[in-house]
Scaffold this motif. Structure first.
Motif, PDB file in Angstrom:
ATOM      1  N   ASN A  98       0.843  -1.191   0.000  1.00  0.00           N
ATOM      2  CA  ASN A  98       0.000   0.000   0.000  1.00  0.00           C
ATOM      3  C   ASN A  98       0.883   1.248   0.000  1.00  0.00           C
ATOM      4  O   ASN A  98       2.126   1.157  -0.018  1.00  0.00           O
ATOM      5  CB  ASN A  98      -0.994  -0.011   1.173  1.00  0.00           C
ATOM      6  CG  ASN A  98      -0.301   0.011   2.531  1.00  0.00           C
ATOM      7  OD1 ASN A  98       0.829   0.478   2.666  1.00  0.00           O
ATOM      8  ND2 ASN A  98      -0.986  -0.495   3.560  1.00  0.00           N
ATOM      9  N   GLU A 134      -2.710   6.471   3.109  1.00  0.00           N
ATOM     10  CA  GLU A 134      -1.702   5.468   3.443  1.00  0.00           C
ATOM     11  C   GLU A 134      -2.130   4.038   3.118  1.00  0.00           C
ATOM     12  O   GLU A 134      -1.319   3.210   2.718  1.00  0.00           O
ATOM     13  CB  GLU A 134      -1.349   5.550   4.939  1.00  0.00           C
ATOM     14  CG  GLU A 134      -0.532   6.764   5.326  1.00  0.00           C
ATOM     15  CD  GLU A 134      -1.418   7.945   5.730  1.00  0.00           C
ATOM     16  OE1 GLU A 134      -0.928   8.838   6.436  1.00  0.00           O
ATOM     17  OE2 GLU A 134      -2.605   7.963   5.315  1.00  0.00           O
ATOM     18  N   LYS A 135      -3.414   3.716   3.274  1.00  0.00           N
ATOM     19  CA  LYS A 135      -3.871   2.335   3.123  1.00  0.00           C
ATOM     20  C   LYS A 135      -4.252   1.962   1.693  1.00  0.00           C
ATOM     21  O   LYS A 135      -4.505   0.791   1.406  1.00  0.00           O
ATOM     22  CB  LYS A 135      -5.054   2.082   4.056  1.00  0.00           C
ATOM     23  CG  LYS A 135      -4.680   2.166   5.536  1.00  0.00           C
ATOM     24  CD  LYS A 135      -5.865   1.857   6.431  1.00  0.00           C
ATOM     25  CE  LYS A 135      -5.478   1.926   7.913  1.00  0.00           C
ATOM     26  NZ  LYS A 135      -6.641   1.623   8.790  1.00  0.00           N
ATOM     27  N   GLN A 136      -4.260   2.928   0.808  1.00  0.00           N
ATOM     28  CA  GLN A 136      -4.629   2.633  -0.576  1.00  0.00           C
ATOM     29  C   GLN A 136      -3.469   1.969  -1.312  1.00  0.00           C
ATOM     30  O   GLN A 136      -2.307   2.178  -0.982  1.00  0.00           O
ATOM     31  CB  GLN A 136      -5.048   3.909  -1.293  1.00  0.00           C
ATOM     32  CG  GLN A 136      -6.329   4.523  -0.740  1.00  0.00           C
ATOM     33  CD  GLN A 136      -6.836   5.651  -1.615  1.00  0.00           C
ATOM     34  OE1 GLN A 136      -6.911   5.527  -2.833  1.00  0.00           O
ATOM     35  NE2 GLN A 136      -7.186   6.776  -0.990  1.00  0.00           N
ATOM     36  N   ARG A 137      -3.828   1.184  -2.335  1.00  0.00           N
ATOM     37  CA  ARG A 137      -2.821   0.519  -3.150  1.00  0.00           C
ATOM     38  C   ARG A 137      -2.627   1.284  -4.458  1.00  0.00           C
ATOM     39  O   ARG A 137      -3.510   2.029  -4.883  1.00  0.00           O
ATOM     40  CB  ARG A 137      -3.226  -0.932  -3.430  1.00  0.00           C
ATOM     41  CG  ARG A 137      -3.185  -1.786  -2.176  1.00  0.00           C
ATOM     42  CD  ARG A 137      -3.310  -3.259  -2.487  1.00  0.00           C
ATOM     43  NE  ARG A 137      -3.106  -4.043  -1.270  1.00  0.00           N
ATOM     44  CZ  ARG A 137      -1.931  -4.461  -0.837  1.00  0.00           C
ATOM     45  NH1 ARG A 137      -0.838  -4.183  -1.536  1.00  0.00           N
ATOM     46  NH2 ARG A 137      -1.831  -5.156   0.285  1.00  0.00           N
TER      47      ARG A 137
END
Length: 350
Positions: A98, A134-137
């Protein structure tokens, strides 16, 4: 937000040669980049600009010559020992990580603490104006967002030198304009030395402190954008960096430029005649004059282009010479006769 300033470094490139097989890519190249400078290497595809950037980074080793960072030789050091940040054309983000993990990767390799990594990732995302992702790919992000994350990953490690290899070429025109301004702002905010490679003349003129124009493995000219544009050192630079009209001719001892279809009285007189000299006139260096005024050429409008507040024309003289002309004013429609004066031009002997 507090920004960690970076100690900028100067770069010296001395007598660099590089060949791939029988193909000589760089020829005795010398260059100095000042600390904290946004320096652009500009040239057509295949001119050697990316090869030079990769030699600076340490991905390639030159056949001859030396690279210095702050006068310390680093020619044969690998990239990980040079403390550089390299932004690639194709983003080069890890698809299985991510955004946080991508940006944190270089910091983890350097064995930084968890608290420090979290601080630097957050700071880097705020610098590129993408907080909270932050958590997105990578596949969930647009091309522009991916490239900004690639920049964040680089600046998070506090590099001494930022190298950018045509980082915007995969983006659409509007996004390129927006992102190149942001890259410039980030570079100035961090006070980092940056070397930027591009073939886009407009991009280079807008964001650079200085530009080095390259062709066929050799430096053609170095200077501030306005210096290189307004005073091109040779015909290649004049033709590559923006549009230009070229008239080949000679100068007689009376200070008159003579071509086969026109003559221009120059302000300077010469002790001897000069053969094979070219006048260069930028499209904005021409002016339209009235019927009672002296003019250099007369012709008819054969093409008219609308570019917002800028109007572009092609004007054909009675002898068949075509002039490119730009103005903020509407001078008429196709077929209209116009009289042009050379308001600003340059002479180049080659």
């Amino acid at each position: 937000m507090h920004i960690d300033k970076i100690d900028s470094i100067s770069i010296t490139i001395k007598d660099i040669w590089k060949s791939f097989g029988k193909n000589v890519v760089l020829k005795e190249l010398n260059l100095d980049v000042r600390g904290g400078e946004f320096f652009t290497i500009l040239g057509p595809s295949g001119c050697g600009k990316t090869t030079l950037l990769r030699i600076i980074a340490g991905f390639y080793t030159p056949d001859k010559g030396n690279i210095y960072f702050n006068k310390k030789e680093v020619t044969h050091l690998p990239p990980w020992e040079k403390n550089i940040g390299f932004v690639f054309q194709n983003y080069a983000l890890w698809p299985n990580m991510n955004v946080f993990e991508n940006i944190a990767y270089g910091l983890k390799i350097r064995k930084m603490s968890r608290d420090y990594i979290e601080k630097k990732v957050k700071q880097a995302l705020e610098i590129i104006n993408l907080p909270g992702i932050e958590k997105q790919r990578p596949e969930e992000l647009s091309g522009g967002m991916q490239q900004r994350v690639a920049i964040a990953r680089v600046i998070a490690i506090n590099p001494s030198l930022l190298l950018l290899d045509e980082p915007l070429s995969n983006l659409d025109a509007k996004l390129r304009v927006s992102l190149r301004k942001q890259i410039k702002e980030i570079q100035k905010e961090l006070s980092i030395t940056a070397i930027y490679v591009t073939h886009d003349q407009e991009e280079a003129l807008e964001i650079s402190d200085r530009i080095a124009v390259m062709n066929m493995g050799e430096l053609q000219q170095i200077g501030k954008p306005e210096e290189v544009y307004d005073n091109p050192g040779n015909l290649f630079v004049a033709g590559f960096l923006g549009e230009a009209n070229f008239i080949k001719g000679r100068i007689n001892q009376s200070g008159e430029f003579i071509a086969n279809d026109l003559s221009i009285r120059l302000k300077t007189k010469y002790s001897t005649s000069i053969e094979d000299i070219t006048i260069i006139i930028r499209p904005e260096g021409l002016t339209v004059v009235g019927p009672q005024e002296d003019c250099h050429v007369e012709g008819k409008i054969v093409k008219r282009y609308y570019a917002g507040n800028l109007k572009k024309y092609l004007i054909k003289t009675i002898n068949g010479r075509i002039f490119s002309f730009e103005t903020f004013n509407d001078i008429g429609s196709v077929g209209l006769s116009v009289r042009l004066n050379f308001e600003k031009f340059y002479l180049i002997k080659e």
